[in-house]
Every structure is written in structure tokens, then in C-alpha cells.
Design a protein around this motif. Structure first.
Motif, PDB file in Angstrom:
ATOM      1  N   TRP A  47      10.381 -17.869  -5.017  1.00 22.37           N
ATOM      2  CA  TRP A  47       9.400 -18.212  -6.039  1.00 22.37           C
ATOM      3  C   TRP A  47       9.959 -18.077  -7.450  1.00 22.37           C
ATOM      4  CZ3 TRP A  47       4.857 -20.432  -4.938  1.00 22.37           C
ATOM      5  CH2 TRP A  47       4.406 -20.337  -3.614  1.00 22.37           C
ATOM      6  N   LEU A  48      11.134 -17.493  -7.612  1.00 18.84           N
ATOM      7  CA  LEU A  48      11.683 -17.298  -8.952  1.00 18.84           C
ATOM      8  C   LEU A  48      11.999 -18.632  -9.648  1.00 18.84           C
ATOM      9  CD1 LEU A  48      13.959 -14.166  -8.447  1.00 18.84           C
ATOM     10  CD2 LEU A  48      11.681 -14.300  -9.457  1.00 18.84           C
ATOM     11  N   PRO A  49      12.698 -19.586  -9.002  1.00 13.42           N
ATOM     12  CA  PRO A  49      12.904 -20.870  -9.698  1.00 13.42           C
ATOM     13  C   PRO A  49      11.604 -21.628  -9.952  1.00 13.42           C
ATOM     14  CG  PRO A  49      13.659 -21.019  -7.422  1.00 13.42           C
ATOM     15  CD  PRO A  49      13.383 -19.573  -7.701  1.00 13.42           C
ATOM     16  N   VAL A  50      10.597 -21.421  -9.085  1.00 11.10           N
ATOM     17  CA  VAL A  50       9.298 -22.054  -9.334  1.00 11.10           C
ATOM     18  C   VAL A  50       8.684 -21.504 -10.621  1.00 11.10           C
ATOM     19  CG1 VAL A  50       6.980 -22.415  -8.418  1.00 11.10           C
ATOM     20  CG2 VAL A  50       8.950 -22.418  -6.870  1.00 11.10           C
ATOM     21  N   ALA A  51       8.712 -20.178 -10.775  1.00 12.96           N
ATOM     22  CA  ALA A  51       8.188 -19.574 -12.001  1.00 12.96           C
ATOM     23  C   ALA A  51       9.033 -19.970 -13.205  1.00 12.96           C
ATOM     24  CB  ALA A  51       8.154 -18.051 -11.849  1.00 12.96           C
ATOM     25  N   LEU A  52      10.343 -20.063 -13.017  1.00  7.46           N
ATOM     26  CA  LEU A  52      11.214 -20.490 -14.110  1.00  7.46           C
ATOM     27  C   LEU A  52      10.861 -21.897 -14.571  1.00  7.46           C
ATOM     28  CD1 LEU A  52      13.751 -19.422 -15.659  1.00  7.46           C
ATOM     29  CD2 LEU A  52      15.127 -20.717 -14.042  1.00  7.46           C
ATOM     30  N   GLY A  53      10.649 -22.798 -13.609  1.00  7.07           N
ATOM     31  CA  GLY A  53      10.255 -24.160 -13.962  1.00  7.07           C
ATOM     32  C   GLY A  53       8.893 -24.224 -14.610  1.00  7.07           C
ATOM     33  N   LEU A  54       7.940 -23.382 -14.160  1.00 15.35           N
ATOM     34  CA  LEU A  54       6.619 -23.364 -14.794  1.00 15.35           C
ATOM     35  C   LEU A  54       6.705 -22.895 -16.241  1.00 15.35           C
ATOM     36  CD1 LEU A  54       4.392 -21.938 -11.904  1.00 15.35           C
ATOM     37  CD2 LEU A  54       4.469 -24.294 -12.763  1.00 15.35           C
ATOM     38  N   GLY A  55       7.609 -21.946 -16.506  1.00 15.35           N
ATOM     39  CA  GLY A  55       7.804 -21.516 -17.893  1.00 15.35           C
ATOM     40  C   GLY A  55       8.347 -22.637 -18.757  1.00 15.35           C
ATOM     41  N   VAL A  56       9.281 -23.409 -18.216  1.00  7.92           N
ATOM     42  CA  VAL A  56       9.810 -24.559 -18.954  1.00  7.92           C
ATOM     43  C   VAL A  56       8.710 -25.578 -19.215  1.00  7.92           C
ATOM     44  CG1 VAL A  56      11.452 -26.464 -18.868  1.00  7.92           C
ATOM     45  CG2 VAL A  56      12.127 -24.213 -18.033  1.00  7.92           C
ATOM     46  N   LEU A  57       7.905 -25.862 -18.188  1.00  2.00           N
ATOM     47  CA  LEU A  57       6.800 -26.801 -18.363  1.00  2.00           C
ATOM     48  C   LEU A  57       5.776 -26.281 -19.361  1.00  2.00           C
ATOM     49  CD1 LEU A  57       6.219 -27.926 -14.668  1.00  2.00           C
ATOM     50  CD2 LEU A  57       7.321 -29.218 -16.496  1.00  2.00           C
ATOM     51  N   GLY A  58       5.591 -24.969 -19.396  1.00  2.00           N
ATOM     52  CA  GLY A  58       4.672 -24.397 -20.375  1.00  2.00           C
ATOM     53  C   GLY A  58       5.122 -24.655 -21.797  1.00  2.00           C
ATOM     54  N   TYR A  59       6.444 -24.585 -22.025  1.00  2.00           N
ATOM     55  CA  TYR A  59       6.941 -24.880 -23.369  1.00  2.00           C
ATOM     56  C   TYR A  59       6.705 -26.347 -23.726  1.00  2.00           C
ATOM     57  CZ  TYR A  59      10.250 -26.139 -27.008  1.00  2.00           C
ATOM     58  OH  TYR A  59      10.820 -26.654 -28.148  1.00  2.00           O
ATOM     59  N   PHE A  60       7.034 -27.260 -22.813  1.00  4.16           N
ATOM     60  CA  PHE A  60       6.891 -28.671 -23.118  1.00  4.16           C
ATOM     61  C   PHE A  60       5.430 -29.111 -23.153  1.00  4.16           C
ATOM     62  CE2 PHE A  60      11.312 -28.713 -21.566  1.00  4.16           C
ATOM     63  CZ  PHE A  60      11.902 -29.347 -22.649  1.00  4.16           C
ATOM     64  N   GLY A  61       4.536 -28.294 -22.633  1.00  2.47           N
ATOM     65  CA  GLY A  61       3.125 -28.633 -22.694  1.00  2.47           C
ATOM     66  C   GLY A  61       2.461 -28.273 -24.007  1.00  2.47           C
ATOM     67  N   LEU A  62       3.164 -27.549 -24.887  1.00  2.64           N
ATOM     68  CA  LEU A  62       2.585 -27.176 -26.172  1.00  2.64           C
ATOM     69  C   LEU A  62       2.558 -28.364 -27.118  1.00  2.64           C
ATOM     70  CD1 LEU A  62       4.316 -23.716 -26.743  1.00  2.64           C
ATOM     71  CD2 LEU A  62       2.034 -24.146 -25.848  1.00  2.64           C
ATOM     72  N   SER A  63       1.567 -28.375 -27.982  1.00  3.08           N
ATOM     73  CA  SER A  63       1.454 -29.452 -28.971  1.00  3.08           C
ATOM     74  C   SER A  63       2.187 -29.123 -30.264  1.00  3.08           C
ATOM     75  CB  SER A  63      -0.025 -29.739 -29.279  1.00  3.08           C
ATOM     76  OG  SER A  63      -0.676 -28.558 -29.741  1.00  3.08           O
ATOM     77  N   VAL A  64       2.533 -27.853 -30.475  1.00  2.00           N
ATOM     78  CA  VAL A  64       3.269 -27.439 -31.673  1.00  2.00           C
ATOM     79  C   VAL A  64       4.426 -26.557 -31.230  1.00  2.00           C
ATOM     80  CG1 VAL A  64       1.277 -27.587 -33.212  1.00  2.00           C
ATOM     81  CG2 VAL A  64       1.737 -25.454 -32.002  1.00  2.00           C
ATOM     82  N   GLU A  65       5.436 -26.464 -32.098  1.00  2.00           N
ATOM     83  CA  GLU A  65       6.601 -25.644 -31.782  1.00  2.00           C
ATOM     84  C   GLU A  65       6.238 -24.166 -31.934  1.00  2.00           C
ATOM     85  OE1 GLU A  65      10.472 -25.136 -30.487  1.00  2.00           O
ATOM     86  OE2 GLU A  65       9.275 -26.964 -30.672  1.00  2.00           O
ATOM     87  N   PRO A  66       6.510 -23.335 -30.904  1.00  2.00           N
ATOM     88  CA  PRO A  66       6.149 -21.920 -31.004  1.00  2.00           C
ATOM     89  C   PRO A  66       7.118 -21.163 -31.909  1.00  2.00           C
ATOM     90  CG  PRO A  66       7.296 -22.332 -28.950  1.00  2.00           C
ATOM     91  CD  PRO A  66       7.118 -23.676 -29.614  1.00  2.00           C
ATOM     92  N   ASP A  67       6.721 -19.991 -32.292  1.00  2.00           N
ATOM     93  CA  ASP A  67       7.567 -19.119 -33.094  1.00  2.00           C
ATOM     94  C   ASP A  67       8.744 -18.653 -32.239  1.00  2.00           C
ATOM     95  OD1 ASP A  67       8.732 -17.381 -34.830  1.00  2.00           O
ATOM     96  OD2 ASP A  67       6.932 -16.211 -35.247  1.00  2.00           O
ATOM     97  N   SER A  68       9.955 -18.714 -32.776  1.00  2.00           N
ATOM     98  CA  SER A  68      11.144 -18.326 -32.017  1.00  2.00           C
ATOM     99  C   SER A  68      11.155 -16.848 -31.677  1.00  2.00           C
ATOM    100  CB  SER A  68      12.404 -18.674 -32.819  1.00  2.00           C
ATOM    101  OG  SER A  68      12.401 -17.995 -34.082  1.00  2.00           O
ATOM    102  N   ALA A  69      10.361 -16.032 -32.364  1.00  3.99           N
ATOM    103  CA  ALA A  69      10.345 -14.598 -32.064  1.00  3.99           C
ATOM    104  C   ALA A  69       9.782 -14.304 -30.682  1.00  3.99           C
ATOM    105  CB  ALA A  69       9.531 -13.849 -33.130  1.00  3.99           C
ATOM    106  N   TRP A  70       8.962 -15.229 -30.146  1.00  4.27           N
ATOM    107  CA  TRP A  70       8.400 -14.985 -28.819  1.00  4.27           C
ATOM    108  C   TRP A  70       9.488 -14.960 -27.752  1.00  4.27           C
ATOM    109  CZ3 TRP A  70       3.610 -13.355 -28.033  1.00  4.27           C
ATOM    110  CH2 TRP A  70       2.652 -13.597 -29.017  1.00  4.27           C
ATOM    111  N   GLY A  71      10.595 -15.646 -27.985  1.00  5.61           N
ATOM    112  CA  GLY A  71      11.659 -15.667 -26.978  1.00  5.61           C
ATOM    113  C   GLY A  71      12.272 -14.313 -26.727  1.00  5.61           C
ATOM    114  N   TRP A  72      12.301 -13.450 -27.747  1.00  8.00           N
ATOM    115  CA  TRP A  72      12.901 -12.135 -27.561  1.00  8.00           C
ATOM    116  C   TRP A  72      12.066 -11.241 -26.649  1.00  8.00           C
ATOM    117  CZ3 TRP A  72      17.742 -11.669 -29.067  1.00  8.00           C
ATOM    118  CH2 TRP A  72      18.221 -12.494 -30.089  1.00  8.00           C
TER     119      TRP A  72
END
Length: 428
Positions: A47-72
């Protein structure tokens, strides 16, 4: 979980059993879930690559660019999941899924942020200059890719452009040459309708700035430095194949070797699609399996022909490592497309399993290959190449894992049934 419990409760009422599912104590429910997870302990990593892919899809599903500080915030999550998993399996598994999704989100954001700025191109025709990074044969003409392009007297830009040369322009063009031509370049277009393929997003991550066509013959100055090895080798192979086999046959043969399909005529490409054979032109598992298996057989057989060397060295180990190197070179030769990355990652795991005596094809190898591709190229999850490639392999491996115990239950007296079932399900 709540929905599943409600369904069970409804079914219980229908049967008159009056199951008080929704009133079950929370510790009992968590205990049952923990027991189920413990029974599936060997499958949790899938399930780890599934969750990894969902995280990627979550980023591309945003309408605005998130703050880079969230990545840390994704950095300490894997450690927290490991600590929780040592004491509470359920909490550790959930935390690991959250950590994988956060890592996918952070990787996608980082990949998008490190891309060069968009190309600045004039709306009218201009004199474009650049270094030839690739030459593709077309059914009628050629197409070149220019690195570090500049127009008129502007400074070189970081993104590449693709130009279709004029039909009939026979000026010799090779990788590494300096090219100048009057051309009209257009930036990537927006999706045709909501939810359609986004050319702008694909071009952003592939570092393509724009594409266009030449309005005059090109002027070429031979490059001083040698072209990149694999790019030059790819161009040489395609030219020699098409010289030996002119027409559509040569274009198809070159595509089977290097993966370049641009030279195949439209009518022949349509015929390949209509017959269901177009997937053979896309270099992936079949091609790398042939290359690596032939290399493995030749190298191991060659070592065995020399008894003195064959008795002192492990021919299987040497042939496996050498075949893996040949497969990696073939992946670079064909341009490292996503299906080839998936195939090479699984081939590397298969070779490692073969050399260590482990099972070669398993869902764990599929999960590791999917995770490796997502770590290197997070945006690949949006493309049909990634989705169809991994979905097909997942179905094949899962189907074989279901069929294997069924065949094992058949005794010696059921030999013909075993063979029939193997052939039938194998064809499916």
C-alpha cells in the motif's frame, strides 16, 4: 469502515439476527482490525506506493500552489510511523500511509518547483538558433529538438523547442550541430476541455518550451563536441535500419529497436492500432525481456564453453549482472520512457531474485518498481503510460498468484487438467 459496519448491520436485520454492530466497543473493533492487519503483515508494504501516488495526485488536484514549507513536514513522519509501528501495528500502518502520501505530495511540489521558467517566444516568425539535441524522422520530412534556443538576439533559454523542418529540406543535421532557421514557434496549448489531457502540464515537466515549424531551409554548422553517446547511437541505428529497409517496414523496424514511432506513416500506424498491435511499438517489458534474456543466455553459454573459466567463476552471477547492465544501456538508448523504467526496475528485481534464489515475480517487486518510478518522476502518475503499464502488470501477477494454489491442488492424476488450466489462463 463505518459504511462497512452499517452494511453488516443492515444485512443482519434482514436475516432477523439483530446484530448490534454499530454499538460494538471501539477497543474491540480496533483489536479486530489489528488482528486482520497482523494476518496481512506481508502485504502491508504494497500500500505504500498507492499512498505515495495519492499524495502526488493530491498536489496536482490543488487549484493554487501550496506553500513550500509544508514539504518539510513530511521528513519526520516516516520516523514517527516506525516508532508507532513497533508498539501498535494499526497506528503504525496508518501513520506510514500518511507519511508516504506526504512524501508524494512533497516530491511533486519539489519537482514542479525546480523546473526552468516558461519559454518566452514571439508571436510572429523569428530567427531561432540552438544546439541540435535530437533528430526524428517523419513520414514526410524531419523534426529536430533544439537545446538552449534563442530567437533573434535574445539570450539562450533553459527550455527546449521542437521544430518540423520544411518538406524537401535535405540539409544534413546531426545531434550536436548548431542550427539556425526562420521558424514560427507556439507555446503548449491548454486542455481542449475540462479534464482533457493537459499539454501545458506535460510540457512543463518534460522541459519542452514550445513547438513549431520551419519557414525556410535550415543553416547548420557542425558541432565541435561529440554528441551524447546514446543520442548519437539512436540516430545511427535508425538511419541504418531505414537505409536498409526503406519505407514503412524500415520505420516499424526502427521503432521496435529504439522506440521512435514518428517515422511510421499515418496509415500504417492506424492499421497497427486497429489490429491491436500498436503496443508492440512501445518499448517496454517485452523488448527488455528479449534483450536481457538473450544477453544472459549468450554470456552464460559463452562462459560454459571455456571449462577452465566456467569451473572457477559463477557463470550465473556474472551473466546476470552483465545482462542487467545491457538492460540499463538499452533503457538509456530508447529514451527511458515510463514503461521502460517500470520494466527495468522489475527486471533488476527479477535478476536479483534469480541470483539469490528468491521468487522472481511477486506483488512486492511490482510495488517496489512503482515506488521507484514515482520517486524519480512523480508526475508520471498522471499519464496513461504509467497507469496502463502498472495496472496490466498488477493484473497479471495477481492473477498468477490466485491461479498457482489452484494448480497446486491438482494431483498427478489431474495432469491434463493442470496443463489445460495453465494454457487457458495463460492466454487470458
Amino acid at each position: 469502515m463505518v459504511v462497512a459496519m452499517a452494511v453488516v448491520a443492515t444485512l443482519g436485520r434482514w436475516r432477523g439476527l439483530a446484530l448490534p454492530v454499530l454499538s460494538l466497543p471501539v477497543p474491540w473493533v480496533l483489536g479486530r482490525l489489528g488482528a486482520c492487519l497482523a494476518a496481512e503483515h506481508g502485504r502491508l508494504a504494497l500500500w505504500l506506493p498507492v499512498a505515495l501516488g495519492l499524495g502526488v495526485l493530491g498536489y496536482f488536484g490543488l487549484s493554487v500552489e501550496p506553500d513550500s514549507a509544508w514539504g518539510w513536514l513530511a521528513l519526520p513522519l516516516p520516523g514517527l510511523a516506525w516508532v508507532l509501528g513497533r508498539r501498535h501495528l494499526l497506528a503504525g500502518w496508518v501513520a506510514m500511509l500518511v507519511a508516504a502520501a506526504a512524501c508524494g505530495f512533497a516530491l511533486a511540489s519539489w519537482q514542479a518547483g525546480r523546473q526552468p521558467p516558461a519559454l518566452e517566444a514571439p508571436r510572429t516568425a523569428a530567427i531561432w538558433r540552438g544546439t541540435v539535441a535530437g533528430v526524428e524522422a517523419l513520414p514526410e520530412g524531419r523534426r529536430v529538438t533544439l537545446a538552449a534556443p534563442s530567437f533573434n538576439d535574445s539570450a539562450p533559454q533553459a527550455r527546449r523547442i521542437r521544430l518540423r523542418l520544411k518538406a524537401g529540406d535535405e540539409t544534413p543535421v546531426a545531434v550536436g550541430d548548431a542550427l539556425e532557421v526562420r521558424a514560427l514557434v507556439r507555446l503548449p496549448g491548454a486542455p481542449a476541455f475540462p479534464g482533457a489531457w493537459d499539454f501545458q502540464r506535460a510540457a512543463w515537466f518534460s522541459r519542452l518550451g514550445g513547438s513549431g515549424f520551419a519557414l525556410a531551409p535550415v543553416r547548420v554548422e557542425p558541432g565541435e563536441a561529440a554528441p551524447p553517446f546514446f543520442a548519437g547511437l539512436r540516430a545511427m541505428l535508425e538511419a541504418r535500419v531505414q537505409a536498409a529497409m526503406p519505407g514503412a517496414a524500415g520505420a516499424v523496424a526502427a521503432a521496435l529497436l529504439t522506440g521512435g514511432q514518428s517515422a511510421i506513416p499515418a496509415a500504417d500506424m492506424a492499421a497497427m492500432r486497429d489490429s491491436g498491435l500498436a503496443h508492440l511499438l512501445s518499448v517496454s517489458g517485452l523488448h527488455i525481456a528479449i534483450v536481457m534474456s538473450v544477453s544472459f543466455a549468450l554470456l552464460r553459454g559463452g562462459l560454459a564453453l571455456w571449462p577452465w573459466l566456467g569451473l572457477r567463476l559463477d557463470g550465473k552471477l556474472l551473466a546476470g549482472v552483465a545482462a542487467l547492465g545491457v538492460g540499463g544501456c538499452y533503457m538509456l538508448l530508447t529514451g527511458s520512457a515510463v514503461p521502460m523504467q517500470r520494466s527495468f526496475a522489475m527486471a533488476a528485481l527479477a535478476t536479483l531474485g534469480l541470483l539469490t534464489g528468491r521468487r522472481v515475480l511477486s506483488l512486492r517487486s511490482w510495488a517496489m518498481a512503482a515506488g521507484a518510478v514515482l520517486l524519480v518522476q512523480p508526475d508520471a502518475v498522471l499519464g496513461p503510460s504509467f497507469q496502463m503499464s502498472f495496472a496490466a502488470v498488477l493484473a497479471l501477477i495477481a492473477g498468477w498468484e490466485w491461479l498457482r494454489p489452484v494448480l497446486a491442488r491438482l494431483g498427478p492424476q489431474d495432469g491434463w487438467r493442470r496443463r489445460l488450466a495453465l494454457v487457458g489462463f495463460g492466454l487470458v
